[in-house]
Design an enzyme around this catalytic site. Structure first.
Site, PDB file in Angstrom:
ATOM      1  N   MET A  61      -6.974  -3.583  84.356  1.00 17.41           N
ATOM      2  CA  MET A  61      -6.035  -3.384  85.458  1.00 17.41           C
ATOM      3  C   MET A  61      -6.074  -1.965  86.011  1.00 17.41           C
ATOM      4  O   MET A  61      -6.016  -1.761  87.224  1.00 17.41           O
ATOM      5  CB  MET A  61      -4.622  -3.762  85.002  1.00 17.41           C
ATOM      6  N   ASN A 114       7.557 -11.910  81.367  1.00 20.47           N
ATOM      7  CA  ASN A 114       6.529 -12.415  80.459  1.00 20.47           C
ATOM      8  C   ASN A 114       7.075 -13.477  79.518  1.00 20.47           C
ATOM      9  O   ASN A 114       6.365 -14.412  79.140  1.00 20.47           O
ATOM     10  CB  ASN A 114       5.913 -11.263  79.668  1.00 20.47           C
ATOM     11  N   GLU A 148       7.009 -16.516  81.488  1.00 16.51           N
ATOM     12  CA  GLU A 148       5.601 -16.927  81.578  1.00 16.51           C
ATOM     13  C   GLU A 148       5.192 -17.757  80.355  1.00 16.51           C
ATOM     14  O   GLU A 148       4.501 -18.767  80.483  1.00 16.51           O
ATOM     15  CB  GLU A 148       4.735 -15.677  81.690  1.00 16.51           C
ATOM     16  N   LYS A 157      10.135  -6.818  83.440  1.00 12.25           N
ATOM     17  CA  LYS A 157       8.790  -7.318  83.117  1.00 12.25           C
ATOM     18  C   LYS A 157       8.783  -8.051  81.776  1.00 12.25           C
ATOM     19  O   LYS A 157       8.055  -9.041  81.599  1.00 12.25           O
ATOM     20  CB  LYS A 157       7.808  -6.147  83.074  1.00 12.25           C
ATOM     21  N   GLY A 194      -6.601   5.490  81.668  1.00 16.36           N
ATOM     22  CA  GLY A 194      -6.831   4.125  81.192  1.00 16.36           C
ATOM     23  C   GLY A 194      -7.471   3.298  82.282  1.00 16.36           C
ATOM     24  O   GLY A 194      -6.827   2.972  83.291  1.00 16.36           O
ATOM     25  N   ASN A 251       2.782  -2.467  79.160  1.00 15.49           N
ATOM     26  CA  ASN A 251       3.872  -3.357  78.725  1.00 15.49           C
ATOM     27  C   ASN A 251       4.678  -2.695  77.615  1.00 15.49           C
ATOM     28  O   ASN A 251       4.643  -3.118  76.461  1.00 15.49           O
ATOM     29  CB  ASN A 251       3.310  -4.697  78.241  1.00 15.49           C
ATOM     30  N   GLY A 294      -2.980  -9.153  86.477  1.00 14.04           N
ATOM     31  CA  GLY A 294      -4.157  -9.411  85.663  1.00 14.04           C
ATOM     32  C   GLY A 294      -5.454  -9.010  86.332  1.00 14.04           C
ATOM     33  O   GLY A 294      -5.510  -8.082  87.132  1.00 14.04           O
TER      34      GLY A 294
END
Length: 338
Positions: A11, A192, A195, A188, A7, A94, A122
């Site tokens: 990122m 988020n 966030e 995480k 991938g 994620n 990011g």
């Protein structure tokens, strides 16, 4: 150390470039051949398939999967069929922490280690580094410590936190082994969710500032419209300058505010944004976990619902939130119905 990267999006590609700066090597694969060629031009070893990637990795292997959560199960299963006992699969996307626990248990039966690595940074991570929240068994996590250290920001110029001098932890370097499988993505997920709340607070504040001239506008006087309360809201405020001054010594300063200031400096009215704010899952998972734990999460819940609402009607607050998402993650607005 050698790493396989599956991938090569916003990122994944930059993680490969970042570790190369510290002398690590990488074998890379993506369904987009141009992405593979781009990393090969930067010195990575290209591969044409997952099988080719695994064949080119030295044993014991370490393969990092950096793809959308919806595809992770299939790719992890395919990698597991190709890998051997004592190899390591890292999921840096994620994912839902309960999926991590399931995958880790299934791979353990084959003797393959599974590490979940919540990754934040990011599109800016190449230069700033990535904050890493790691879950998994102790030995494989420690085995990859030099890789994690290269991906993470390091201590940099941030002042040490008073009272932490005697703590034996890598947290001040920007990466942390949070616990057993699933713990990294659990942390995480909540990261988020928080966030969402921070972004919503900035966005709503800027929207109030944006409308501080409401009493200079035409006002309808009828039974369906609330009357003016004081008729003295006549301020025409410079929103980009306010974002900038808040960055300088204010208690509300943060990287998200920095990104808001960048967006507002180039587009004060945020005309380049429609205001449709997506949610990629972690906010919903955060609220579900709060319900399971009977923890009040009014702010985070409201922020999630605001994102739902943004897809129906758009305010300046929505545009600010959308601008922040684009600035830190390169997230483009999705079309209506998307």
């Amino acid at each position: 150390m050698q790493l396989g990267m599956v991938g090569l999006g916003r990122m994944g590609a930059n993680i490969v470039r970042r570790i190369a700066r510290d002398g690590h090597t990488a074998v890379v694969y993506d369904v987009n051949a141009d992405s593979v060629a781009g990393l090969a031009a930067d010195g990575a070893t290209p591969s044409e398939s997952l099988a080719d990637l695994v064949q080119k990795l030295e044993r014991p292997r370490a393969a990092w999967v950096m793809i959308p959560a919806a595809l992770t199960d299939r790719v992890v299963d395919e990698l597991a069929e190709l890998m051997d006992a004592d190899d390591i699969i890292i999921d840096g996307g994620n994912s839902y922490f309960r999926d991590d626990r399931r995958r880790a248990a299934a791979l353990a039966e084959r003797g393959i280690h599974y590490i979940d690595c919540g990754t934040s940074g990011g599109v800016w991570g190449l230069d700033r580094g990535y904050c890493l929240m790691i879950g998994g068994e102790v030995e494989p996590v420690e085995r990859l410590d030099s890789l994690f250290a290269s991906i993470a920001p390091g201590r940099g110029t941030i002042e040490p936190t008073p009272g932490r001098q005697d703590r034996d932890s890598t947290a001040d370097q920007g990466y942390l082994h949070c616990g057993p499988p699933g713990a990294g993505h659990f942390v995480k997920t909540i990261h988020n969710g928080v966030e969402y709340g921070i972004m919503a607070a900035y966005a709503e504040g800027f929207d109030i500032l944006k409308n501080a001239d409401v009493d200079t506008r035409d006002h309808v006087a009828d039974a369906e419209t609330a009357p003016r309360m004081h008729a003295d809201l006549d301020y025409e405020l410079d929103i980009p300058d306010i974002a900038e001054v808040w960055r300088r010594g204010s208690v509300v300063g943060s990287w998200l505010l920095d990104l808001s200031a960048i967006a507002l400096a180039s587009d004060p009215e945020l005309d380049g944004y429609e205001g449709r704010v997506s949610d990629s899952g972690e906010g919903r998972w955060t609220i579900n976990l709060a319900i399971e734990e009977a923890v009040p999460a009014e702010v985070l819940t409201s922020a999630l619902y605001a994102r739902f609402r943004s897809r129906q009607e758009h305010t300046f607050a929505d545009k600010v939130t959308s601008a922040m998402r684009y600035q830190f993650g390169g997230h483009h607005e999705r079309a209506a119905g998307g």
